[in-house]
Design an enzyme around this catalytic site. Structure first.
Site, PDB file in Angstrom:
ATOM      1  N   CYS A   1       8.535  -3.283   2.621  1.00 26.64           N
ATOM      2  CA  CYS A   1       9.783  -3.248   3.392  1.00 26.64           C
ATOM      3  C   CYS A   1      10.302  -4.645   3.737  1.00 26.64           C
ATOM      4  O   CYS A   1      11.470  -4.971   3.493  1.00 26.64           O
ATOM      5  CB  CYS A   1       9.611  -2.398   4.651  1.00 26.64           C
ATOM      6  SG  CYS A   1       8.465  -3.074   5.888  1.00 26.64           S
TER       7      CYS A   1
ATOM      8  N   HIS B   1       8.216  -1.590  10.437  1.00 33.85           N
ATOM      9  CA  HIS B   1       9.087  -1.254   9.304  1.00 33.85           C
ATOM     10  C   HIS B   1      10.475  -1.849   9.530  1.00 33.85           C
ATOM     11  O   HIS B   1      10.913  -2.031  10.668  1.00 33.85           O
ATOM     12  CB  HIS B   1       9.193   0.267   9.136  1.00 33.85           C
ATOM     13  CG  HIS B   1       9.907   0.675   7.883  1.00 33.85           C
ATOM     14  ND1 HIS B   1       9.373   0.464   6.624  1.00 33.85           N
ATOM     15  CD2 HIS B   1      11.114   1.264   7.670  1.00 33.85           C
ATOM     16  CE1 HIS B   1      10.218   0.907   5.710  1.00 33.85           C
ATOM     17  NE2 HIS B   1      11.273   1.390   6.313  1.00 33.85           N
TER      18      HIS B   1
ATOM     19  N   HIS C   1      16.092   0.598   2.034  1.00 33.75           N
ATOM     20  CA  HIS C   1      14.756   0.148   2.440  1.00 33.75           C
ATOM     21  C   HIS C   1      13.715   0.574   1.422  1.00 33.75           C
ATOM     22  O   HIS C   1      13.959   1.422   0.562  1.00 33.75           O
ATOM     23  CB  HIS C   1      14.399   0.678   3.838  1.00 33.75           C
ATOM     24  CG  HIS C   1      14.138   2.154   3.913  1.00 33.75           C
ATOM     25  ND1 HIS C   1      13.234   2.709   4.796  1.00 33.75           N
ATOM     26  CD2 HIS C   1      14.655   3.206   3.225  1.00 33.75           C
ATOM     27  CE1 HIS C   1      13.215   4.024   4.665  1.00 33.75           C
ATOM     28  NE2 HIS C   1      14.067   4.350   3.719  1.00 33.75           N
TER      29      HIS C   1
END
Length: 377
Positions: A289, A337, A349
């Site tokens: 990420c 994240h 993402h």
């Protein structure tokens, strides 16, 4: 992880981030209905919802450990470079030290050949340390200017070389500790992923299908929330235009230069859609990420830190209602994240292991999962 490594910040809810409401209520209703239909049998086998939650938790823990791995990997690279530089310096200084020693040796040999009554240089070379010799003799008073210069060079190079050797030794020790951190983080990631795969492998085909249906309902709710945010943002923009008064402060309103950079970052991110999530990856064939957001903004000429809990501090925090394309959206209290906001409640993402870079609602894990929004550059 070792205690000396930088700890992850414990996130507190940032200003402008709303608390769970409709999304949580809707997901709770889905969970209750599913639990009724899939009651656990007498052997205490976990329900599908329990399996899903445990798998999701394991993936999140793996992603959090991935940031630890990334941080240790980055630190290892820096320390290795530092060690290499120090060792090169030690090698160069050792050469100078040897040259100075040879010059002193030539003086000792000359004294021996001429039968000098005071073989001071030879005695100096045989002493344990230069200072030991100086403390016991009046050598410096009897040396020629050239000999004094040679002795001074020798002492200076010996002192500098010893100091650099100590620095190199300490750096090597730190490198060894960081490599241990790296090994531990890697093992943690692999263990979490293995546990998640094992849980999923125990499900029957029918259970997997029902689990997929639950996930689909969650995605539908997330899409609904994204559309709701898009409507709110559009209404705010319209009101601002009608009143000719900006609704955002100058500190949060993106200028034209930011919009240009954000467009480049988004164009890069869109080009990565479909590439696999791989922990620790920074491209070009796969990403995790923070590796994706770092690479996207690098394409726009902006250097972001490597890990999420550093990226969250690499810009200005804005409210969710003020989020603009290009902003970074962070998730969970441990900031494990991050995604790149593209507008209308959506982001690009790299979701988790086994998934691919994709566009998805920022509410993919419920409204409560959103930690904060940061505008880089």
């Amino acid at each position: 992880m070792a205690s000396h490594r930088k700890s992850r910040p414990v996130g507190t809810r940032m200003a402008g981030i709303r608390t769970p409401a409709l999304a949580t209520a809707a997901l709770t209703s889905v969970a209750l209905l599913s639990q009724s239909a899939n009651a656990a049998p007498a052997d205490d086998k976990p329900s599908l919802e329990e399996v899903e939650k445990k798998v999701d938790d394991l993936y999140r823990q793996a992603e959090s450990a991935t940031d630890g791995y990334n941080a240790a990997k980055e630190k290892t690279a820096k320390q290795r470079k530092q060690v290499d530089t120090l060792l090169d310096d030690v090698a160069q200084r050792t050469q100078k030290l040897n040259k100075a020693r040879e010059e002193l040796g030539s003086f000792a040999a000359a004294q021996y050949r001429t039968g000098a009554s005071a073989p001071d240089t030879a005695t100096f070379l045989l002493a344990d340390t230069p200072q030991d010799y100086f403390d016991q003799t009046q050598l410096m008073g009897r040396l020629t200017s050239r000999q004094k210069g040679a002795v001074d060079d020798f002492v200076s190079e010996q002192s500098a070389t010893m100091k650099k050797r100590q620095e190199a030794s300490q750096s090597l020790q730190s490198l060894s500790e960081t490599q241990s951190d790296l090994k531990t983080a890697k093992a943690t990631v692999q263990k979490k992923l293995a546990d998640a795969r094992e849980l999923l492998s125990e499900l029957t085909a029918q259970e997997k299908a029902r689990l997929a249906a639950i996930e689909q309902r969650k995605q539908q709710e997330a899409a609904r929330k994204a559309a709701e945010l898009a409507q709110q943002q559009a209404a705010a923009e319209k009101a601002a235009q009608e009143t000719a008064a900006p609704q955002q402060s100058t500190s949060t309103a993106p200028d034209s230069s930011y919009a240009t950079k954000a467009a480049k970052a988004l164009a890069f991110a869109r080009a990565q859609i479909g590439k696999p999530y791989v922990w620790g990856a920074t491209g070009p064939d796969s990403y995790d990420c923070s590796g994706l957001t770092q690479a996207a903004w690098k394409a726009a000429g902006v250097d972001l830190p490597r890990v999420t809990y550093d990226q969250v501090n690499a810009g200005t925090t804005v409210s969710l209602a003020d989020a603009q394309p290009g902003d970074l959206v962070f998730f969970y209290d441990d900031i494990s994240h991050v995604g790149l906001y593209i507008g209308n409640g959506m982001m690009i993402h790299a979701p988790k292991p086994g998934a691919y870079v994709r566009e998805e609602s920022i509410y993919y894990d419920g409204e409560s999962g959103i930690h904060s929004v940061v505008r880089p550059a």
